[in-house]
Design an enzyme around this catalytic site. Structure first.
Site, PDB file in Angstrom:
ATOM      1  N   TYR A  13      -1.783   0.449  10.795  1.00 48.95           N
ATOM      2  CA  TYR A  13      -2.042  -0.473   9.473  1.00 48.95           C
ATOM      3  C   TYR A  13      -0.715  -0.399   8.448  1.00 48.95           C
ATOM      4  O   TYR A  13      -0.259  -1.330   7.747  1.00 48.95           O
ATOM      5  CB  TYR A  13      -3.302   0.269   8.664  1.00 48.95           C
ATOM      6  CG  TYR A  13      -3.207  -0.201   7.304  1.00 48.95           C
ATOM      7  CD1 TYR A  13      -4.009  -1.531   6.843  1.00 48.95           C
ATOM      8  CD2 TYR A  13      -2.784   0.757   6.242  1.00 48.95           C
ATOM      9  CE1 TYR A  13      -4.195  -1.608   5.616  1.00 48.95           C
ATOM     10  CE2 TYR A  13      -3.171   0.462   4.918  1.00 48.95           C
ATOM     11  CZ  TYR A  13      -3.704  -0.859   4.719  1.00 48.95           C
ATOM     12  OH  TYR A  13      -3.863  -1.277   3.174  1.00 48.95           O
ATOM     13  N   SER A  31       0.693  -1.272  -0.059  1.00 50.15           N
ATOM     14  CA  SER A  31      -0.085  -0.062  -0.150  1.00 50.15           C
ATOM     15  C   SER A  31       0.907   1.287   0.160  1.00 50.15           C
ATOM     16  O   SER A  31       1.853   1.304   0.690  1.00 50.15           O
ATOM     17  CB  SER A  31      -0.796   0.044   1.328  1.00 50.15           C
ATOM     18  OG  SER A  31      -1.621   1.252   1.472  1.00 50.15           O
ATOM     19  N   GLU A  85      -0.025   3.737   1.762  1.00 50.91           N
ATOM     20  CA  GLU A  85       0.003   4.134   3.038  1.00 50.91           C
ATOM     21  C   GLU A  85       1.676   3.956   3.518  1.00 50.91           C
ATOM     22  O   GLU A  85       2.105   4.694   4.687  1.00 50.91           O
ATOM     23  CB  GLU A  85      -1.009   3.308   3.860  1.00 50.91           C
ATOM     24  CG  GLU A  85      -2.164   3.878   3.668  1.00 50.91           C
ATOM     25  CD  GLU A  85      -2.456   5.225   4.547  1.00 50.91           C
ATOM     26  OE1 GLU A  85      -2.872   6.191   3.777  1.00 50.91           O
ATOM     27  OE2 GLU A  85      -2.174   5.525   5.764  1.00 50.91           O
TER      28      GLU A  85
HETATM   29  P1  NAP Z   1     -11.561  -4.808   1.622  1.00 45.54           P
HETATM   30  O1  NAP Z   1     -12.485  -4.388   0.768  1.00 45.54           O
HETATM   31  O2  NAP Z   1     -11.552  -4.309   3.081  1.00 45.54           O
HETATM   32  O3  NAP Z   1     -11.068  -6.432   1.676  1.00 45.54           O
HETATM   33  C1  NAP Z   1     -10.541  -7.147   2.745  1.00 45.54           C
HETATM   34  C2  NAP Z   1     -10.673  -8.679   2.672  1.00 45.54           C
HETATM   35  O4  NAP Z   1      -9.868  -9.121   3.404  1.00 45.54           O
HETATM   36  C3  NAP Z   1     -12.059  -9.101   2.694  1.00 45.54           C
HETATM   37  O5  NAP Z   1     -12.518 -10.077   1.842  1.00 45.54           O
HETATM   38  C4  NAP Z   1     -12.015  -9.709   4.153  1.00 45.54           C
HETATM   39  O6  NAP Z   1     -13.052 -10.817   4.523  1.00 45.54           O
HETATM   40  C5  NAP Z   1     -10.585 -10.305   4.093  1.00 45.54           C
HETATM   41  N1  NAP Z   1      -9.997 -10.729   5.318  1.00 45.54           N
HETATM   42  C6  NAP Z   1      -9.913  -9.747   6.497  1.00 45.54           C
HETATM   43  N2  NAP Z   1      -9.428 -10.385   7.520  1.00 45.54           N
HETATM   44  C7  NAP Z   1      -9.131 -11.716   7.261  1.00 45.54           C
HETATM   45  C8  NAP Z   1      -8.744 -13.135   7.828  1.00 45.54           C
HETATM   46  N3  NAP Z   1      -8.367 -12.923   8.794  1.00 45.54           N
HETATM   47  N4  NAP Z   1      -8.789 -13.975   7.218  1.00 45.54           N
HETATM   48  C9  NAP Z   1      -9.167 -14.116   5.588  1.00 45.54           C
HETATM   49  N5  NAP Z   1      -9.840 -13.000   5.115  1.00 45.54           N
HETATM   50  C10 NAP Z   1      -9.852 -11.935   6.002  1.00 45.54           C
HETATM   51  O7  NAP Z   1      -9.874  -4.341   1.015  1.00 45.54           O
HETATM   52  P2  NAP Z   1      -9.713  -3.857  -0.400  1.00 45.54           P
HETATM   53  O8  NAP Z   1     -10.175  -2.380  -0.722  1.00 45.54           O
HETATM   54  O9  NAP Z   1     -10.621  -5.045  -1.346  1.00 45.54           O
HETATM   55  O10 NAP Z   1      -8.147  -4.164  -0.461  1.00 45.54           O
HETATM   56  C11 NAP Z   1      -7.854  -5.577  -1.019  1.00 45.54           C
HETATM   57  C12 NAP Z   1      -6.162  -5.531  -0.253  1.00 45.54           C
HETATM   58  O11 NAP Z   1      -5.380  -4.337  -0.985  1.00 45.54           O
HETATM   59  C13 NAP Z   1      -6.239  -5.157   1.211  1.00 45.54           C
HETATM   60  O12 NAP Z   1      -4.976  -6.022   1.693  1.00 45.54           O
HETATM   61  C14 NAP Z   1      -5.736  -3.773   1.385  1.00 45.54           C
HETATM   62  O13 NAP Z   1      -5.232  -3.381   2.793  1.00 45.54           O
HETATM   63  C15 NAP Z   1      -4.949  -3.673   0.109  1.00 45.54           C
HETATM   64  N6  NAP Z   1      -4.894  -2.137  -0.382  1.00 45.54           N
HETATM   65  C16 NAP Z   1      -5.914  -1.697  -0.962  1.00 45.54           C
HETATM   66  C17 NAP Z   1      -5.887  -0.255  -1.489  1.00 45.54           C
HETATM   67  C18 NAP Z   1      -7.242   0.404  -1.906  1.00 45.54           C
HETATM   68  O14 NAP Z   1      -7.218   1.497  -2.050  1.00 45.54           O
HETATM   69  N7  NAP Z   1      -8.465  -0.234  -1.841  1.00 45.54           N
HETATM   70  C19 NAP Z   1      -4.825   0.279  -1.655  1.00 45.54           C
HETATM   71  C20 NAP Z   1      -3.699  -0.242  -1.317  1.00 45.54           C
HETATM   72  C21 NAP Z   1      -3.569  -1.380  -0.789  1.00 45.54           C
HETATM   73  P3  NAP Z   1     -14.565 -10.440   5.159  1.00 45.54           P
HETATM   74  O15 NAP Z   1     -15.473 -10.291   4.097  1.00 45.54           O
HETATM   75  O16 NAP Z   1     -14.721 -11.774   5.814  1.00 45.54           O
HETATM   76  O17 NAP Z   1     -14.180  -9.345   6.036  1.00 45.54           O
HETATM   77  N1  GDD Z   2     -12.512   7.098   6.124  1.00 50.01           N
HETATM   78  C1  GDD Z   2     -12.500   8.525   6.195  1.00 50.01           C
HETATM   79  N2  GDD Z   2     -13.668   9.012   6.804  1.00 50.01           N
HETATM   80  N3  GDD Z   2     -11.464   9.382   5.815  1.00 50.01           N
HETATM   81  C2  GDD Z   2     -11.690  10.756   5.866  1.00 50.01           C
HETATM   82  C3  GDD Z   2     -13.028  11.254   6.572  1.00 50.01           C
HETATM   83  C4  GDD Z   2     -14.073  10.566   7.099  1.00 50.01           C
HETATM   84  O1  GDD Z   2     -14.977  10.889   7.398  1.00 50.01           O
HETATM   85  N4  GDD Z   2     -12.789  12.700   6.273  1.00 50.01           N
HETATM   86  C5  GDD Z   2     -11.448  12.832   5.946  1.00 50.01           C
HETATM   87  N5  GDD Z   2     -10.745  11.612   5.389  1.00 50.01           N
HETATM   88  C6  GDD Z   2      -9.607  11.531   5.098  1.00 50.01           C
HETATM   89  C7  GDD Z   2      -8.660  10.608   5.955  1.00 50.01           C
HETATM   90  O2  GDD Z   2      -8.195  11.469   6.907  1.00 50.01           O
HETATM   91  C8  GDD Z   2      -7.462  10.276   4.799  1.00 50.01           C
HETATM   92  O3  GDD Z   2      -6.663  11.130   4.733  1.00 50.01           O
HETATM   93  C9  GDD Z   2      -8.309  10.364   3.488  1.00 50.01           C
HETATM   94  O4  GDD Z   2      -9.363  10.944   3.734  1.00 50.01           O
HETATM   95  C10 GDD Z   2      -8.621   8.940   2.815  1.00 50.01           C
HETATM   96  O5  GDD Z   2      -9.010   8.049   3.829  1.00 50.01           O
HETATM   97  P1  GDD Z   2      -9.664   6.454   3.430  1.00 50.01           P
HETATM   98  O6  GDD Z   2     -10.656   6.718   2.347  1.00 50.01           O
HETATM   99  O7  GDD Z   2     -10.267   5.851   5.001  1.00 50.01           O
HETATM  100  O8  GDD Z   2      -8.426   5.959   2.956  1.00 50.01           O
HETATM  101  P2  GDD Z   2      -7.092   5.693   3.404  1.00 50.01           P
HETATM  102  O9  GDD Z   2      -6.168   6.774   2.357  1.00 50.01           O
HETATM  103  O10 GDD Z   2      -6.883   6.059   4.852  1.00 50.01           O
HETATM  104  O11 GDD Z   2      -6.597   4.133   3.048  1.00 50.01           O
HETATM  105  C11 GDD Z   2      -7.005   3.509   2.069  1.00 50.01           C
HETATM  106  O12 GDD Z   2      -5.890   3.433   0.962  1.00 50.01           O
HETATM  107  C12 GDD Z   2      -4.815   2.970   1.391  1.00 50.01           C
HETATM  108  C13 GDD Z   2      -3.803   3.085   0.108  1.00 50.01           C
HETATM  109  O13 GDD Z   2      -3.184   4.377   0.289  1.00 50.01           O
HETATM  110  C14 GDD Z   2      -7.384   2.085   2.265  1.00 50.01           C
HETATM  111  O14 GDD Z   2      -7.942   1.488   1.168  1.00 50.01           O
HETATM  112  C15 GDD Z   2      -6.083   1.235   2.884  1.00 50.01           C
HETATM  113  O15 GDD Z   2      -6.323   0.028   2.903  1.00 50.01           O
HETATM  114  C16 GDD Z   2      -4.967   1.448   1.781  1.00 50.01           C
HETATM  115  O16 GDD Z   2      -3.861   0.690   1.911  1.00 50.01           O
END
Ligand code: NAP
Ligand code: GDD
Length: 329
Positions: A148, A124, A126
């Site tokens: 995280y 990520s 992050e």
């Molecule tokens: P998500 O919607 O939160 O999905 C997370 C998945 O992990 C769900 O299927 C959840 O299952 C499963 N899970 C959580 N804990 C588990 C455990 N102990 N054993 C087995 N399965 C488990 O996340 P996403 O947005 O699709 O992201 C996918 C991956 O990419 C994550 O690793 C996230 O950290 C990473 N990532 C995401 C982003 C982004 O912007 N979306 C960016 C960078 C990296 P349940 O349905 O049972 O909860």
């Molecule tokens: N969730 C949330 N809720 N975020 C808020 C809010 C609110 O009400 N108001 C402002 N924000 C700001 C957060 O402080 C953060 O700076 C930004 O919006 C994005 O927040 P999220 O959408 O929660 O995502 P994230 O950037 O913290 O993390 C996501 O992206 C990562 C990749 O950079 C997640 O998907 C992580 O799993 C992923 O790794």
């Protein structure tokens, strides 16, 4: 025999798009799911008869090994994690178990079952945290700002280490934020587009948010999962940044989302200090040049297109629920 892939986190946003992608390429897809008293299969409901679900949990090494033995995959995509940053401050130890040690359990499982399996780790942006330079590339040092992000940095380096120590075909995709109509409701993009739809349909009047100045590099999840697959189809395993190369603030996101529904965001958004994080990531913007050069990275949806797609989907979904009287004014 078709090639087989195992996806952990198949019930999540990315898992559902990746399963579609791999099925479209003719692979047999297995999904690792954890046991729950109510099913969490909504995002893959349309794929249920085309994927095989295997019960296992990242917290349980034996169950991971059994899932690998059962699926006999050539490719493993490790997407499962505790992925919500604020929860990681509340539950740092559990986040480390899922998001950090879960990666080691997958890698150890592969070593035990079949070292030829190609492994994708969902790393990520992050990890860049308090950024040392902009834009951020594969060479930018990490400075994680949440439990995280610390857990993801561990998973990233374990992936690199198992590649270097044991010769595993292991890749780490450093993906910047990617969103879609299937995004979890607590993440800021979806919270805003769902909030806009509720306000438009008269179900709410205000939307409470935290830091409006935070900037992110946002793209469409459907584009990003293609790069996960591309990494595992290379001749050599490597790590890649995947990003749009643009950065936008939460404030800009509000402006576009509310305007799409004919609303003025300033009349509805309320800043609520309870959503401010103990440590914030102020700015992310990625440099996807390497992915462009080596993987042919070319996103198809830009920032405005993404926000409008999500608003339109939430307006339709909430509108239908109101019409069916599932949601009431
Ligand atoms: P998500 O919607 O939160 O999905 C997370 C998945 O992990 C769900 O299927 C959840 O299952 C499963 N899970 C959580 N804990 C588990 C455990 N102990 N054993 C087995 N399965 C488990 O996340 P996403 O947005 O699709 O992201 C996918 C991956 O990419 C994550 O690793 C996230 O950290 C990473 N990532 C995401 C982003 C982004 O912007 N979306 C960016 C960078 C990296 P349940 O349905 O049972 O909860
Ligand atoms: N969730 C949330 N809720 N975020 C808020 C809010 C609110 O009400 N108001 C402002 N924000 C700001 C957060 O402080 C953060 O700076 C930004 O919006 C994005 O927040 P999220 O959408 O929660 O995502 P994230 O950037 O913290 O993390 C996501 O992206 C990562 C990749 O950079 C997640 O998907 C992580 O799993 C992923 O790794």
């Amino acid at each position: 025999m078709p090639k087989r892939a195992l996806i952990t986190g198949i019930t999540g946003q990315d898992g559902s798009y990746l399963a579609e992608q791999l099925l479209g390429e003719g692979l047999e897809v297995f999904g690792m799911v954890r046991r729950s008293s109510t099913e969490t299969f909504e995002r893959i409901a349309h794929l249920r008869d085309r994927v095989t679900l295997v019960q296992a949990d990242l917290l349980d090494q034996t169950s991971v090994i059994r899932a690998l033995q059962r699926a006999e995959p050539q490719e493993v995509y490790n997407l499962a994690a505790q992925s919500f940053v604020p929860t990681s401050f509340e539950q740092p130890e559990l986040t480390a178990q899922y998001t950090a040690l879960g990666v080691t359990r997958m890698l150890e499982g592969i070593r035990a079952v079949d070292k030829r399996i190609r492994f994708y780790q969902a790393s990520s942006s992050e990890m860049f945290g308090k950024v040392r330079e902009s834009p951020q590339s594969e060479r930018t040092p990490f400075h994680p700002r949440s439990p995280y992000a610390v857990a993801k940095a561990y998973g990233h380096f374990m992936t690199v280490n198992y590649r270097e120590s044991y010769g595993l075909f292991a890749c780490s995709g450093i993906l910047f934020n990617h969103e879609s109509p299937r995004r979890g409701l607590e993440f800021v993009t979806r919270k805003i587009t769902d909030g806009v739809a509720r306000i438009k349909h008269g179900l709410a009047r205000e939307l409470r948010l935290g830091n409006l100045d935070a900037r992110r590099d946002w793209g469409f999840a459907g584009d990003y999962v293609r790069m996960m697959v591309a990494m595992l189809r290379q001749d050599r395993p490597d790590d890649y940044v995947v990003a749009s190369g643009e950065t936008h603030s939460v404030r800009e996101l509000c402006q576009i989302a509310f305007a799409r529904a004919g609303l003025d965001w300033e009349r509805h958004v309320v800043v609520d200090a309870s959503f401010i994080r103990p440590a914030e990531v102020d700015l992310l913007v990625g440099d996807p040049a390497k992915a462009g050069r080596e993987l042919g990275w070319q996103p198809t949806v830009d920032f405005r297109g993404l926000v409008e797609m999500m608003v339109d989907a939430d307006l339709a979904r909430i509108g239908q629920a109101v019409a069916r009287r599932e949601l009431r004014h």
